[in-house]
Design an enzyme around this catalytic site. Structure first.
Site, PDB file in Angstrom:
ATOM      1  CB  ALA A 156      -2.158  -0.255  -3.647  1.00  0.00           C
ATOM      2  N   GLY A 192      -9.833  -2.958   3.099  1.00  0.00           N
ATOM      3  CA  GLY A 192      -9.800  -1.881   4.307  1.00  0.00           C
ATOM      4  C   GLY A 192     -10.097  -0.598   4.099  1.00  0.00           C
ATOM      5  CG  HIS A 193      -7.528   1.477   1.386  1.00  0.00           C
ATOM      6  ND1 HIS A 193      -6.899   0.650   0.682  1.00  0.00           N
ATOM      7  CD2 HIS A 193      -6.927   2.545   1.699  1.00  0.00           C
ATOM      8  CE1 HIS A 193      -5.547   0.694   0.536  1.00  0.00           C
ATOM      9  NE2 HIS A 193      -5.458   2.081   1.722  1.00  0.00           N
ATOM     10  N   GLY A 249      -7.804   4.794   8.979  1.00  0.00           N
ATOM     11  CA  GLY A 249      -7.688   3.451   9.783  1.00  0.00           C
ATOM     12  C   GLY A 249      -6.993   3.461  10.740  1.00  0.00           C
ATOM     13  CE  LYS A 270      -1.907  -1.212   7.706  1.00  0.00           C
ATOM     14  NZ  LYS A 270      -0.527  -1.063   7.651  1.00  0.00           N
ATOM     15  CG  MET A 274      -7.304  -6.555   4.782  1.00  0.00           C
ATOM     16  SD  MET A 274      -8.734  -6.340   3.997  1.00  0.00           S
ATOM     17  CE  MET A 274      -9.514  -7.835   3.797  1.00  0.00           C
ATOM     18  CB  SER A 275      -1.042  -3.859   4.663  1.00  0.00           C
ATOM     19  OG  SER A 275       0.136  -3.198   4.206  1.00  0.00           O
ATOM     20  NE  ARG A 333       5.444  -0.336   2.323  1.00  0.00           N
ATOM     21  CZ  ARG A 333       4.975   0.955   2.951  1.00  0.00           C
ATOM     22  NH1 ARG A 333       3.862   0.947   3.776  1.00  0.00           N
ATOM     23  NH2 ARG A 333       5.788   2.164   2.541  1.00  0.00           N
TER      24      ARG A 333
END
Length: 283
Positions: free
Chosen positions: A36, A40-41, A152, A154, A189-190, A192
């Protein structure tokens, strides 16, 4: 034209592919993901390309870090889009095992973690989580044998747990934490975030704004308790159910009473509707 990445789905295929990457003594960076993929990734992939000759991205939704009441079954899975994004970034290898490949019948070994894994943050609410993370990351390190691994920031407690585990078990892997990538309004950013309704999405950046306000108060000389109280009121008045808003030592995650106790990291976890968000910032 660039070549599409090799996709390995079995351990023999992965070992062959890693052997090819390692020819001519190339260095290898690993970016572990659960798919997903978002910007960010991709920022992690780009950092990996700067830190090593070859880049491997794992895409695996790890069941051992989900509790029975969590969203393993509904966690977003977007393989085609993920593969296209990684191809556009010229990733060398994608490791995409299924659950049987990662946890074959009879699997009975797990990595136990202490230290930052029992800091009273995520572990209070998800006591199963870091054992599952450490086990799958440990397996990835053994399988891929990277020189560096990019995570990351986060998931800050996770970053500290993985860094500690990599050092304690003499893996030889240098763990690098990359800055959190945010939307324009500050929301981290996530994967989810797709669960948020339009109304919840408008409220979600409150977590970041509250942490920024707490940091501002701390820098102005306010006490930790008074500063956190202001942040807590901002978050709960916006409609969040707050799990925690904490000021912790940035390395050990031990509680701090003042800025004199060392570098501070603010960490927050809260639920809006059915979606649980986490975030953190440095002070």
């Amino acid at each position: 034209m660039s070549r599409p990445p090799v996709v390995a789905r079995t351990l023999p295929a992965l070992r062959r592919a890693i052997g090819e990457l390692r020819r001519r003594n190339a260095t290898v960076a690993l970016v572990p993901t659960m798919g997903a993929l978002h910007d960010g990734h991709i920022s992690l992939v780009r950092l990996a390309k700067r830190r090593a000759d070859k880049v491997v991205v794992s895409v695996f939704v790890n069941p051992t870090q989900f509790a029975p009441n969590e969203d393993f079954g509904s966690y977003p899975r977007t393989w085609k889009a993920d593969a296209a994004k990684l191809a556009a970034e010229n990733v060398d290898l994608i490791w995409n095992p299924d659950v049987k490949a990662m946890y074959p019948d009879g699997f009975a070994s797990h990595i136990g973690v202490d230290g930052p894994a029992v800091a009273g943050l995520e572990d209070r609410f998800r006591p199963h989580f870091f054992g599952g993370v450490a086990t799958v990351v440990g397996k990835l390190f053994i399988q891929v044998r990277p020189d560096v691994a990019i995570f990351g920031s986060k998931d800050y407690q996770q970053l500290r747990v993985v860094t500690r585990m990599a050092a304690d078990l003499d893996t030889g892997v240098k763990v690098i934490g990359a800055p959190t990538v945010r939307e324009r309004d500050g929301l981290a950013m996530s994967s989810r975030n797709v669960y948020l309704s339009p109304e919840q999405r408008e409220v979600a950046p409150t977590l970041y704004r509250a942490m920024k306000q707490v940091a501002k108060l701390l820098k102005a000389g306010k006490t930790v308790d008074a500063s956190l109280k202001v942040g807590t009121e901002m978050i709960t008045s916006a409609g969040f159910a707050l799990d925690y808003l904490e000021a912790r030592h940035a390395e050990t995650l031990a509680p701090v009473r003042s800025r004199k106790d060392g570098p501070i990291r603010l960490l927050v976890a809260a639920k809006i509707g059915t979606t649980r968000l986490i975030d953190n910032i440095a002070v």
